[in-house]
Write a protein that holds these residues in place. Structure first.
Motif, PDB file in Angstrom:
ATOM      1  N   SER A 132     -27.863  57.371  84.029  1.00  0.00           N
ATOM      2  CA  SER A 132     -29.111  56.671  83.152  1.00  0.00           C
ATOM      3  C   SER A 132     -30.459  57.477  83.658  1.00  0.00           C
ATOM      4  CB  SER A 132     -29.003  55.137  83.664  1.00  0.00           C
ATOM      5  OG  SER A 132     -29.574  55.020  84.718  1.00  0.00           O
ATOM      6  N   ALA A 133     -31.162  56.659  82.234  1.00  0.00           N
ATOM      7  CA  ALA A 133     -33.226  57.571  82.226  1.00  0.00           C
ATOM      8  C   ALA A 133     -33.521  56.130  80.535  1.00  0.00           C
ATOM      9  CB  ALA A 133     -32.531  58.752  81.708  1.00  0.00           C
ATOM     10  N   PRO A 134     -34.651  55.893  81.638  1.00  0.00           N
ATOM     11  CA  PRO A 134     -35.360  54.567  80.080  1.00  0.00           C
ATOM     12  C   PRO A 134     -34.470  54.706  78.745  1.00  0.00           C
ATOM     13  CG  PRO A 134     -36.601  54.801  82.175  1.00  0.00           C
ATOM     14  CD  PRO A 134     -35.754  55.786  82.281  1.00  0.00           C
ATOM     15  N   GLY A 135     -34.481  54.225  77.670  1.00  0.00           N
ATOM     16  CA  GLY A 135     -34.608  54.817  76.795  1.00  0.00           C
ATOM     17  C   GLY A 135     -32.907  55.778  76.311  1.00  0.00           C
ATOM     18  N   MET A 136     -32.079  55.910  76.673  1.00  0.00           N
ATOM     19  CA  MET A 136     -31.490  56.963  77.323  1.00  0.00           C
ATOM     20  C   MET A 136     -30.012  55.928  77.393  1.00  0.00           C
ATOM     21  SD  MET A 136     -32.529  59.135  76.024  1.00  0.00           S
ATOM     22  CE  MET A 136     -31.340  60.919  76.810  1.00  0.00           C
ATOM     23  N   GLU A 137     -28.620  56.282  75.857  1.00  0.00           N
ATOM     24  CA  GLU A 137     -27.703  56.058  76.089  1.00  0.00           C
ATOM     25  C   GLU A 137     -27.223  56.466  78.195  1.00  0.00           C
ATOM     26  OE1 GLU A 137     -25.012  56.590  73.231  1.00  0.00           O
ATOM     27  OE2 GLU A 137     -26.173  55.164  72.282  1.00  0.00           O
ATOM     28  N   THR A 138     -25.911  55.788  78.352  1.00  0.00           N
ATOM     29  CA  THR A 138     -25.910  56.459  79.826  1.00  0.00           C
ATOM     30  C   THR A 138     -24.496  57.370  79.462  1.00  0.00           C
ATOM     31  OG1 THR A 138     -23.890  53.903  79.960  1.00  0.00           O
ATOM     32  CG2 THR A 138     -26.475  54.371  81.197  1.00  0.00           C
ATOM     33  N   ILE A 139     -24.762  58.478  80.271  1.00  0.00           N
ATOM     34  CA  ILE A 139     -23.365  60.024  80.272  1.00  0.00           C
ATOM     35  C   ILE A 139     -22.772  59.428  81.441  1.00  0.00           C
ATOM     36  CG2 ILE A 139     -25.630  61.223  81.129  1.00  0.00           C
ATOM     37  CD1 ILE A 139     -23.842  62.840  78.948  1.00  0.00           C
TER      38      ILE A 139
END
Length: 335
Positions: free
Chosen positions: A121-128
């Motif tokens: 996860s990361a700010p502004g990103m969809e989780t993968i």
């Protein structure tokens, strides 16, 4: 002198030299054995306040419950199928990248959503999600470097490359995720460590800068925080272990030779941990400290003879494997 006498003299000299070499070799072996003998007596110094496993080099530690039990082996910390620093990010030239250049890497979080499934996860990103069980030792292998040491690595997959490129570069490409495909350490000992008398080949870890394990004394960080304008978090030093001392003893670790955690796990102290600009990065915001702290302050009082940069924390080499948990008792050799 007759030829027979000459030959006899040479034989005697040869025997003497061989005997001396053998004697010196045995003496050095005894000294090495003495230096590496595990202590019989230990004394308690504190407890483990926190254990940090970093699945991806330079990124955030794995989110786990406080009662999690970790395995310690020659490759580093392990929980289920997730190992410390067995994933790493490269640029499009297949060169290692770290948060020293891309500070936002510290905001890339990881957690296990199943024993073999790691969520990124990361700010502004969809989780993968990444299937750790699908990472194989077969497939495309490339050469890269972890500082001055060569490594053979394998790519993880294009979708992870795109995800990382989007977050770190705001581009479709430019970053690539690789994994460590082996079950033992293979890279050369870090050039800064080769003169250390206690480091072994098995201490080299996976994608670690120097060794598989590093311990931070929280009393040392507390003392450092009294010297700098903005207190820093211990995680900025990225230690495997954060030790809460029973008594206020900053920098006591400078003088330790052995560390035992819990009932099983034993480490040899192999070197002080020298520092670069990484601790200047705030782990919550990814912002660099405007005054270059804490590194600039460490340079004023933590430079050791023979080292070009200041040191805080200690590198450890595993000598007895086992399991550990938070709040485990930490011991050092009782002299």
């Amino acid at each position: 002198m007759s030829s027979t006498s000459s030959v006899s003299t040479k034989v005697v000299i040869g025997i003497g030299v061989t005997t001396l070499a053998t004697g010196l070799g045995y003496w050095y072996y005894l000294q090495w054995k003495k230096r590496n003998a595990v202590p019989e007596k230990w004394r308690r110094v504190g407890t483990l306040e926190q254990i940090n496993l970093f699945p991806i080099k330079s990124c955030a530690p794995l989110k786990l419950a406080d009662d999690t039990e970790f395995d310690c082996d020659i490759l580093g910390l392990k929980y289920q199928d997730c190992r410390d620093r067995t994933l790493m990010i490269l640029n499009d030239s297949n060169a290692m990248v770290t948060a020293r250049v891309y500070p936002r890497m510290v905001l890339i979080g990881t957690k296990l959503v199943a024993p073999q499934r790691l969520e990124l996860s990361a700010p502004g990103m969809e989780t993968i999600e990444l299937d750790l069980g699908a990472l194989k030792a077969e497939g495309e292998q490339i050469k890269t470097m972890v500082w001055s040491t060569a490594m053979q690595v394998r790519f993880v997959g294009e979708k992870y490359d795109k995800w990382l490129s989007k977050f770190l570069l705001d581009k479709e490409s430019g970053m690539r995720l690789v994994h460590y495909p082996l079950e033992k350490p293979v890279k050369a000992i870090n050039s800064r460590m080769v003169r250390q008398p206690y480091i072994l080949k098995d201490d080299r870890g996976t994608f670690n800068d120097a060794t598989s394990y590093m311990l931070m004394n929280l009393a040392s960080i507390d003392e450092l925080n009294t010297r700098i304008p903005r207190p820093m978090e211990p995680l900025q030093f990225r230690g495997s272990f954060q030790l809460k001392m029973d008594t206020d003893e900053p920098y006591a670790e400078d003088h330790w030779q052995w560390v035992k955690i819990g009932d099983e796990v034993i480490f040899r102290v192999v070197a002080p941990c020298t520092r670069c600009i990484f601790p200047n990065i705030n782990v919550n915001t990814a912002a660099r400290d405007p005054d270059g702290e804490p590194l600039n302050t460490l340079k004023k009082y933590r430079l050791f003879k023979g080292y070009a940069t200041p040191a805080i924390g200690i590198h450890l080499g595993l000598r007895s494997a086992g399991s550990i948990k938070k709040d485990a008792i930490v011991y050092v050799e009782d002299k």
